[in-house]
Design a protein around this motif. Structure first.
Motif, PDB file in Angstrom:
ATOM      1  N   ARG A 111     -19.261  31.138   6.311  1.00 28.33           N
ATOM      2  CA  ARG A 111     -18.411  32.153   5.690  1.00 28.33           C
ATOM      3  C   ARG A 111     -17.028  31.569   5.459  1.00 28.33           C
ATOM      4  N   THR A 132     -13.574  38.345   4.357  1.00 25.36           N
ATOM      5  CA  THR A 132     -14.575  37.298   4.560  1.00 25.36           C
ATOM      6  C   THR A 132     -15.543  37.282   3.387  1.00 25.36           C
ATOM      7  N   GLU A 134     -19.511  35.899   3.073  1.00 25.44           N
ATOM      8  CA  GLU A 134     -20.671  35.280   3.704  1.00 25.44           C
ATOM      9  C   GLU A 134     -21.448  34.469   2.674  1.00 25.44           C
ATOM     10  N   HIS A 175     -13.125  35.708  -0.325  1.00 26.52           N
ATOM     11  CA  HIS A 175     -12.495  36.152   0.923  1.00 26.52           C
ATOM     12  C   HIS A 175     -11.034  36.516   0.680  1.00 26.52           C
TER      13      HIS A 175
END
Length: 196
Positions: A111, A132, A134, A175
């Motif tokens: 991530r 974040t 992933e 992110h």
């Protein structure tokens, strides 16, 4: 009145990216003037962002926006993490380090993390926003867009790497984009504090 916020960076690319992410928000961003390098020796993305915000806060009366971000790879126990930018002299070396460290490992979950700190002009109040993204690490670099580890990072649900995406496509997953959205949502309640 719209507050002017100093971005704790001398990187014009970072200013363009944050300006795009915060478009429509009730603030204006400006790039910082040269400042001696700040040692980011914190043990988390938030700690490093706060170190930068406070260092730049000492040289301006403006609110400061600082961020730290990096890549966490599950099979590497979260590395490179806060050391993401220090795993080589340039992006190519950093990507080679990552691919060598993973080798033929089948677990490639990872991530990107970004933590932004918005520091008020009085330097007593601050707000923290984390985002974040992933995804997984590709077995070889693909695409020449973006920067850093982008050519080997595939966001969840995609087979393309960030390096193969346009900035607008990357922004959907990013992110930094997630952290920026949280900031935009919070700004109406903090604008008065930013005006000093």
């Amino acid at each position: 009145m719209t507050p002017l916020v100093l971005l704790a960076s001398t990187n014009s690319g970072k200013l363009r990216e944050w300006s795009r992410l915060l478009r429509g928000a009730p603030l204006r961003l400006a790039l910082g003037a040269d400042l001696p390098p700040v040692e980011e020796d914190g043990d988390s993305f938030e700690a490093n962002a706060r170190i930068k915000a406070e260092a730049w806060g000492h040289v301006t009366d403006l609110p400061v926006l600082a961020e730290d971000s990096g890549l966490e790879v599950d099979a590497l126990e979260g590395r490179p993490g806060v050391f993401s930018a220090r795993m080589g002299r340039d992006d190519g070396e950093r990507i080679r380090w990552l691919l060598d460290a993973l080798g033929s490992c089948r677990r490639r979950e990872a991530r990107f993390v970004c933590t932004a700190v918005l520091l008020a002009p009085d330097r007593r109040r601050s707000w923290v926003f984390t985002g974040t993204c992933e995804g997984t690490i590709a077995r070889e670099p693909r695409g020449d867009g973006g920067f850093g580890y982008d050519p080997v990072f595939c966001p969840r649900g995609e087979e393309r790497t960030f390096g193969e995406m346009s900035p607008e496509e990357k922004e959907r997953f990013s992110h930094r984009g997630a952290a920026a959205k949280r900031m935009v949502q919070a700004l109406p309640s903090v604008v008065e504090s930013l005006l000093g």
